[in-house]
Design an enzyme around this catalytic site. Sequence first.
Site, mmCIF file in Angstrom:
data_model
loop_
_atom_site.group_PDB
_atom_site.id
_atom_site.type_symbol
_atom_site.label_atom_id
_atom_site.label_comp_id
_atom_site.label_asym_id
_atom_site.label_seq_id
_atom_site.Cartn_x
_atom_site.Cartn_y
_atom_site.Cartn_z
ATOM 1 N N PRO A 101 0.832 -1.206 0.000
ATOM 2 C CA PRO A 101 0.000 0.000 0.000
ATOM 3 C C PRO A 101 0.874 1.267 0.000
ATOM 4 C CG PRO A 101 -0.649 -1.508 1.766
ATOM 5 C CD PRO A 101 0.592 -2.061 1.166
ATOM 6 N N VAL A 102 0.421 2.274 -0.760
ATOM 7 C CA VAL A 102 1.191 3.517 -0.887
ATOM 8 C C VAL A 102 0.889 4.429 0.307
ATOM 9 C CG1 VAL A 102 1.512 5.567 -2.358
ATOM 10 C CG2 VAL A 102 1.156 3.329 -3.398
ATOM 11 N N ALA A 104 1.612 4.315 3.410
ATOM 12 C CA ALA A 104 1.055 3.600 4.548
ATOM 13 C C ALA A 104 2.127 3.155 5.538
ATOM 14 C CB ALA A 104 0.268 2.385 4.050
ATOM 15 N N GLY A 105 3.355 3.636 5.349
ATOM 16 C CA GLY A 105 4.423 3.270 6.286
ATOM 17 C C GLY A 105 5.025 1.906 6.017
ATOM 18 N N LEU A 106 4.736 1.339 4.833
ATOM 19 C CA LEU A 106 5.261 0.002 4.537
ATOM 20 C C LEU A 106 6.416 0.037 3.535
ATOM 21 C CD1 LEU A 106 1.987 -2.145 4.468
ATOM 22 C CD2 LEU A 106 3.754 -2.144 6.198
ATOM 23 N N SER A 108 6.691 1.474 0.496
ATOM 24 C CA SER A 108 6.373 1.273 -0.914
ATOM 25 C C SER A 108 7.334 2.021 -1.851
ATOM 26 C CB SER A 108 4.915 1.688 -1.138
ATOM 27 O OG SER A 108 4.743 2.379 -2.312
ATOM 28 N N ALA A 110 10.452 3.097 -1.416
ATOM 29 C CA ALA A 110 11.816 2.538 -1.444
ATOM 30 C C ALA A 110 11.822 1.198 -2.164
ATOM 31 C CB ALA A 110 12.342 2.378 -0.020
ATOM 32 N N ALA A 111 10.793 0.376 -1.924
ATOM 33 C CA ALA A 111 10.764 -0.955 -2.553
ATOM 34 C C ALA A 111 10.672 -0.819 -4.070
ATOM 35 C CB ALA A 111 9.583 -1.762 -2.014
ATOM 36 N N ASP A 152 14.389 3.040 5.321
ATOM 37 C CA ASP A 152 13.553 2.251 4.406
ATOM 38 C C ASP A 152 14.403 1.585 3.328
ATOM 39 O OD1 ASP A 152 11.478 3.322 5.848
ATOM 40 O OD2 ASP A 152 10.260 3.840 4.103
HETATM 41 O O1 PMV Z 1 8.190 5.561 5.173
HETATM 42 P P1 PMV Z 1 7.581 5.485 6.522
HETATM 43 O O2 PMV Z 1 6.216 6.068 6.610
HETATM 44 O O3 PMV Z 1 7.716 4.134 7.145
HETATM 45 O O4 PMV Z 1 8.392 6.464 7.489
HETATM 46 C C1 PMV Z 1 9.711 6.350 7.658
HETATM 47 C C2 PMV Z 1 10.046 6.620 9.069
HETATM 48 C C3 PMV Z 1 10.376 8.031 9.468
HETATM 49 O O5 PMV Z 1 11.244 7.894 10.593
HETATM 50 C C4 PMV Z 1 9.126 8.767 9.887
HETATM 51 C C5 PMV Z 1 11.074 8.850 8.382
HETATM 52 C C6 PMV Z 1 12.467 8.364 8.061
HETATM 53 O O6 PMV Z 1 12.960 8.769 7.000
HETATM 54 O O7 PMV Z 1 13.087 7.619 8.830
#
Ligand code: PMV
Length: 313
Positions: A101-102, A104-106, A108, A110-111, A152
């Site tokens: 999911p975009v 959403a902290g997963l 996406s 970077a992958a 990430d």
């Molecule tokens: O990409 P996310 O939503 O998992 O966030 C990364 C985590 C943060 O610490 C908020 C930002 C970062 O670059 O480390």
Amino acid sequence: MPAFTATAPGKIILFGEHAVVYGRPAIAIPVAQVKARTVVSLNPRGEPGSVQIQAPDIGLEAALSQLPVSHPLAACIHSVADALDIRRLPACTVRITSTIPVAAGLGSGAAVSITIIRSLSAFLGHPLPDDQVCRLAFEVEKLHHGTPSGIDNTVITYSLPVYFTRDQPIQTFHVPKAFTILIADTGIASPTAAAVGDVRRAWQANPVLYDMLFDAVGGITRKARQAIEAGRPQDLGPMMESNHALLQQIGVSSPELDCLVDAAMSAGALGAKLSGGGRGGNMIALVRPDQAQKIAGKLREAGAMRTISTTVE
Ligand code: PMV
């Protein structure tokens, strides 16, 4: 020229998000249940230099030349061409799909970057080594969210649990006793850049308070690593709760995230917290494996759009 495919997992941050941007450590793990995938294939009828990008999940179909160089997908392609000193790419199609999911902290963004960099460099006959893939993906991360820590792209490039401190060599660690994490999605898209930018402004306005909060998060992350390495993952539960409380004070939780954290705890989770940029996106809960299904059901009843159960081992 055969087609080249690369896949990459998603990721979650177990401890330390936001504080990691300010030099404190964080722990992240890959999540193999979701994946990005890029296939690069020759386009025999295309003009040399014509690169077609297909990203059906985000409704994008465009020639590379139509996209601004700062577009994250275009930037990945240009960065590979630059790294390999190739002026004109062979006519090809770069097809990107993803179940991550975009916003959403997963992980996406970077992958996707990592799969483009790997598949295109392999297609061009020079697969780039992991450290270079990681570095190029980090440059693209800056386009996604301004001042990324680099966590990430690191956890996804190496596909291993990492203990990450900005600008330091990557450290991985042993997980002698497996543990189960439930991931639950609020369904609210929350671009990391916005949350990271708000935290930066809050830190600038009140550096003493924010440095104290980041220190506290860093302390929890260090203890969490010790608990994992000592084979006491059950001790992570209260640490997740403390980390979540600190993220609330940092200002990146939301009513929906708090509601899912509460639902997980009432259903018997050992600990729960938001994961990633916050404001929306995902939360995570530490659960006993035999309780995962029941707690996942309770999270969906409490409004989670989707749950994923993953084992860290
Ligand atoms: O990409 P996310 O939503 O998992 O966030 C990364 C985590 C943060 O610490 C908020 C930002 C970062 O670059 O480390």
